[in-house]
Design an enzyme around this catalytic site. Structure first.
Site, mmCIF file in Angstrom:
data_model
loop_
_atom_site.group_PDB
_atom_site.id
_atom_site.type_symbol
_atom_site.label_atom_id
_atom_site.label_comp_id
_atom_site.label_asym_id
_atom_site.label_seq_id
_atom_site.Cartn_x
_atom_site.Cartn_y
_atom_site.Cartn_z
ATOM 1 N N ASN A 103 -1.903 -10.592 -9.272
ATOM 2 C CA ASN A 103 -1.133 -10.974 -8.886
ATOM 3 C C ASN A 103 -1.350 -11.497 -7.342
ATOM 4 O O ASN A 103 -0.154 -11.977 -7.280
ATOM 5 C CB ASN A 103 -0.893 -9.187 -8.067
ATOM 6 C CG ASN A 103 -0.186 -8.197 -9.047
ATOM 7 O OD1 ASN A 103 0.132 -8.447 -10.139
ATOM 8 N ND2 ASN A 103 -0.047 -7.020 -8.985
ATOM 9 N N HIS A 152 11.257 0.077 10.189
ATOM 10 C CA HIS A 152 11.361 0.210 8.292
ATOM 11 C C HIS A 152 12.652 0.144 7.958
ATOM 12 O O HIS A 152 13.173 -0.005 6.584
ATOM 13 C CB HIS A 152 10.436 1.561 8.604
ATOM 14 C CG HIS A 152 9.875 1.648 6.942
ATOM 15 N ND1 HIS A 152 8.872 2.480 7.110
ATOM 16 C CD2 HIS A 152 10.117 0.828 6.382
ATOM 17 C CE1 HIS A 152 8.834 2.028 5.699
ATOM 18 N NE2 HIS A 152 9.268 1.481 5.217
ATOM 19 N N THR A 186 0.858 -1.389 -0.027
ATOM 20 C CA THR A 186 0.149 -0.185 -0.240
ATOM 21 C C THR A 186 1.197 1.294 0.423
ATOM 22 O O THR A 186 0.478 2.338 0.211
ATOM 23 C CB THR A 186 -1.125 -0.103 0.832
ATOM 24 O OG1 THR A 186 -0.171 -0.215 2.517
ATOM 25 C CG2 THR A 186 -1.991 -1.214 1.764
ATOM 26 N N LYS A 188 5.393 -0.613 10.166
ATOM 27 C CA LYS A 188 6.210 -0.572 10.398
ATOM 28 C C LYS A 188 6.634 0.577 11.548
ATOM 29 O O LYS A 188 6.136 1.813 10.547
ATOM 30 C CB LYS A 188 6.523 -0.418 9.174
ATOM 31 C CG LYS A 188 7.039 -1.076 7.916
ATOM 32 C CD LYS A 188 7.619 -1.361 6.601
ATOM 33 C CE LYS A 188 7.246 -2.553 5.629
ATOM 34 N NZ LYS A 188 6.200 -1.507 4.882
ATOM 35 N N TYR A 219 3.696 5.597 5.130
ATOM 36 C CA TYR A 219 3.067 5.552 4.258
ATOM 37 C C TYR A 219 2.417 7.156 4.390
ATOM 38 O O TYR A 219 1.017 7.104 3.495
ATOM 39 C CB TYR A 219 2.417 4.519 4.018
ATOM 40 C CG TYR A 219 3.287 3.371 3.045
ATOM 41 C CD1 TYR A 219 4.549 3.589 3.243
ATOM 42 C CD2 TYR A 219 3.478 1.923 3.468
ATOM 43 C CE1 TYR A 219 5.990 2.852 2.909
ATOM 44 C CE2 TYR A 219 3.905 1.270 2.928
ATOM 45 C CZ TYR A 219 5.394 1.734 2.622
ATOM 46 O OH TYR A 219 6.338 0.415 2.605
ATOM 47 N N ASP A 279 -0.048 -5.216 3.721
ATOM 48 C CA ASP A 279 1.630 -4.314 4.412
ATOM 49 C C ASP A 279 1.147 -2.381 3.583
ATOM 50 O O ASP A 279 1.409 -2.297 3.319
ATOM 51 C CB ASP A 279 2.502 -4.389 3.440
ATOM 52 C CG ASP A 279 4.648 -3.819 3.913
ATOM 53 O OD1 ASP A 279 4.705 -4.624 4.606
ATOM 54 O OD2 ASP A 279 4.622 -2.932 3.566
HETATM 55 N N1 NAP Z 1 9.777 -2.209 3.301
HETATM 56 C C1 NAP Z 1 10.217 -0.842 2.093
HETATM 57 O O1 NAP Z 1 11.572 0.128 3.205
HETATM 58 C C2 NAP Z 1 9.663 -0.919 1.902
HETATM 59 C C3 NAP Z 1 10.053 0.131 0.276
HETATM 60 C C4 NAP Z 1 9.305 0.201 -1.259
HETATM 61 C C5 NAP Z 1 8.376 -1.166 -0.615
HETATM 62 N N2 NAP Z 1 7.561 -1.704 0.569
HETATM 63 C C6 NAP Z 1 6.178 -2.073 0.546
HETATM 64 O O2 NAP Z 1 7.016 -3.203 -0.494
HETATM 65 C C7 NAP Z 1 5.284 -2.463 -1.439
HETATM 66 C C8 NAP Z 1 5.259 -2.902 -3.663
HETATM 67 O O3 NAP Z 1 6.491 -1.748 -3.938
HETATM 68 P P1 NAP Z 1 5.888 -1.191 -5.166
HETATM 69 O O4 NAP Z 1 5.260 0.069 -4.246
HETATM 70 O O5 NAP Z 1 7.871 0.234 -4.961
HETATM 71 O O6 NAP Z 1 6.369 -1.241 -6.077
HETATM 72 P P2 NAP Z 1 5.915 -2.909 -7.376
HETATM 73 O O7 NAP Z 1 5.054 -3.694 -6.474
HETATM 74 O O8 NAP Z 1 7.133 -3.649 -7.690
HETATM 75 O O9 NAP Z 1 5.281 -2.020 -8.397
HETATM 76 C C9 NAP Z 1 4.013 -1.577 -8.461
HETATM 77 C C10 NAP Z 1 3.856 -0.459 -9.768
HETATM 78 O O10 NAP Z 1 3.845 -2.004 -10.996
HETATM 79 C C11 NAP Z 1 2.144 -1.430 -10.837
HETATM 80 N N3 NAP Z 1 1.418 -2.525 -11.125
HETATM 81 C C12 NAP Z 1 1.089 -3.893 -10.391
HETATM 82 N N4 NAP Z 1 0.787 -4.800 -11.247
HETATM 83 C C13 NAP Z 1 0.945 -5.252 -12.102
HETATM 84 C C14 NAP Z 1 1.100 -6.276 -12.777
HETATM 85 N N5 NAP Z 1 0.408 -7.318 -12.953
HETATM 86 N N6 NAP Z 1 1.348 -5.497 -14.228
HETATM 87 C C15 NAP Z 1 2.443 -4.055 -14.469
HETATM 88 N N7 NAP Z 1 2.358 -3.972 -13.764
HETATM 89 C C16 NAP Z 1 1.826 -3.621 -11.995
HETATM 90 C C17 NAP Z 1 1.630 -0.305 -10.500
HETATM 91 O O11 NAP Z 1 -0.292 0.052 -10.746
HETATM 92 P P3 NAP Z 1 -1.257 -0.467 -10.230
HETATM 93 O O12 NAP Z 1 -1.035 0.194 -8.781
HETATM 94 O O13 NAP Z 1 -2.037 0.502 -11.647
HETATM 95 O O14 NAP Z 1 -1.554 -1.452 -10.907
HETATM 96 C C18 NAP Z 1 2.415 -0.129 -8.884
HETATM 97 O O15 NAP Z 1 2.795 0.504 -10.609
HETATM 98 C C19 NAP Z 1 4.980 -0.971 -1.714
HETATM 99 O O16 NAP Z 1 3.457 -0.335 -1.920
HETATM 100 C C20 NAP Z 1 5.214 -1.004 0.572
HETATM 101 O O17 NAP Z 1 3.753 -2.013 0.842
HETATM 102 C C21 NAP Z 1 8.422 -1.541 1.524
#
Ligand code: NAP
Ligand code: NAG
Length: 328
Positions: free
Chosen positions: A286, A137, A40, A104, A75, A70
């Site tokens: 997904n 975090h 999220t 977190k 956020y 998550d």
């Molecule tokens: N612990 C940490 O430091 C940390 C850091 C970064 C992230 N996170 C967590 O990890 C999560 C995911 O990471 P993220 O948001 O960086 O990247 P991600 O999930 O790898 O990518 C998200 C992007 O991909 C698109 N997408 C989603 N499903 C898809 C599919 N099946 N085909 C094509 N495109 C798709 C989404 O657009 P749409 O929404 O339009 O589908 C969005 O633009 C975060 O939301 C957060 O909860 C944690």
């Protein structure tokens, strides 16, 4: 009447088939965690999702079968996540006990006595009386203005242990910790981290860190699971992209999308991916990952895309003590 009830049974059956549930793994503290989590975090997506999309996305995700959500204090969407969860519980899609909620602790609350109040604040926003997993975090502590604050993450961990003892969280863990930092917590603590949440995707495969954690029984959650396969609108984005022949060939073989191939690659490495989406179709896609698996050779083929290149590099903090990322 009989025909009608058969029709109803058929519809019900179809509905069940549409919702896919991820299996659970057992954490090192005995708690069970579903192996796909809804992301999220909005700041890292190619387009920052507006807040009002989060409540809807959480609801759609639970409807599609997600049981693990998550979020994080930083956020600034715990309220909307909580509303989405409440909508789903009120509509009898799930009970609280069937959900696994992760949040977190942000880096400006690393002093021991700040941890429990920070978690209580998150719980109030989420509208919950406990979370399932609370993570530090990032290992580096900062002041509110993001300048360095000299707090050892071992002190923070004492606060995490307190939060767990109070029942405010069932499990505790870390995020963005490197192998020696995980070891240092383990050597100096009664309660081990159940999880280390780090970036893993085809261009940041993290094989050494993942193996190290898994051998210790620390489960690894994979954030930014799509890496640069989805557009990050960055000029330095390395291949592969969604049209890469290797990925497209696997997608065709299994009749899945390239996104599903990337998520399944992570699951087949024993990781817990956290795909973020606010799109109903992609949300369902997904988690629809449990009717196929990749071969060892296919996993190795994807590993070869590794460039040790991060989507999230926390570069502004790279000179602070406790910064986790060394050579890459
Ligand atoms: N612990 C940490 O430091 C940390 C850091 C970064 C992230 N996170 C967590 O990890 C999560 C995911 O990471 P993220 O948001 O960086 O990247 P991600 O999930 O790898 O990518 C998200 C992007 O991909 C698109 N997408 C989603 N499903 C898809 C599919 N099946 N085909 C094509 N495109 C798709 C989404 O657009 P749409 O929404 O339009 O589908 C969005 O633009 C975060 O939301 C957060 O909860 C944690
Ligand atoms: C892990 O983090 C520590 C800081 O706590 C740093 O000194 C060390 O170089 C890092 N190790 C790796 C392999 O990056």
């Amino acid at each position: 009447m009989r025909r009608l009830s058969r029709f109803v049974v058929l519809l019900f059956g179809l509905n069940l088939a549409a919702a896919t549930q991820a299996p659970c793994i057992e954490l090192n503290d005995g708690n069970k965690m579903p192996i796909v989590a809804l992301g999220t975090g909005r700041g890292t997506a190619s387009e920052n999702a507006p807040l009002n999309e989060v409540r809807q996305a959480v609801y759609w995700a639970i409807e599609a079968g997600y049981r693990h959500i998550d979020t994080a204090a930083i956020y600034f969407d715990e309220t909307e996540v909580g509303q989405g969860i409440k909508d789903a519980i009120d509509n009898n899609l799930v009970t609280r006990e069937q959900l696994f909620v992760t949040t977190k602790l942000w880096s400006d609350k690393h002093r021991q006595q700040q941890v429990v109040p920070a978690l209580k604040d998150s719980l109030q926003k989420l509208g919950l009386d406990y979370v399932d997993l609370y993570l530090i975090h990032f290992p580096v502590a900062v002041k509110e203005d993001f300048s360095f604050d000299d707090v050892d993450y071992l002190e923070t961990w004492r606060g995490m242990e307190e939060a767990r003892a109070l029942g405010l969280t069932r499990s505790i863990g870390v995020s963005n910790f490197n192998a020696s930092q995980v070891d240092r917590i383990i050597t100096n603590s009664r309660v081990w981290p159940a999880v280390n949440q780090v970036e893993v995707n085809p261009t940041l495969t993290q094989e050494a860190l993942v193996t190290h954690c898994q051998e210790l029984g620390v489960a690894v959650m994979a954030f930014s699971p799509f890496g640069f396969v989805v557009s990050r609108k960055r000029p330095d984005a390395p291949p592969p992209r969604a049209d890469d022949p290797v990925l497209v060939q696997m997608a065709n073989k299994y009749r899945k999308s390239v996104g599903q191939i990337v998520l399944r690659y992570l699951i087949d490495r024993g990781l817990i991916p956290i795909p973020k989406s606010v799109n109903k179709k992609r949300l369902a896609e997904n988690i629809d990952l449990f009717d196929f698996s990749l071969t060892k050779e296919e996993i190795q083929l994807i590993n070869r895309f590794n460039k040790n290149k991060r989507v999230i590099d926390f570069d502004e903090w790279k000179d602070y003590p406790y910064f986790p990322y060394g050579e890459y």
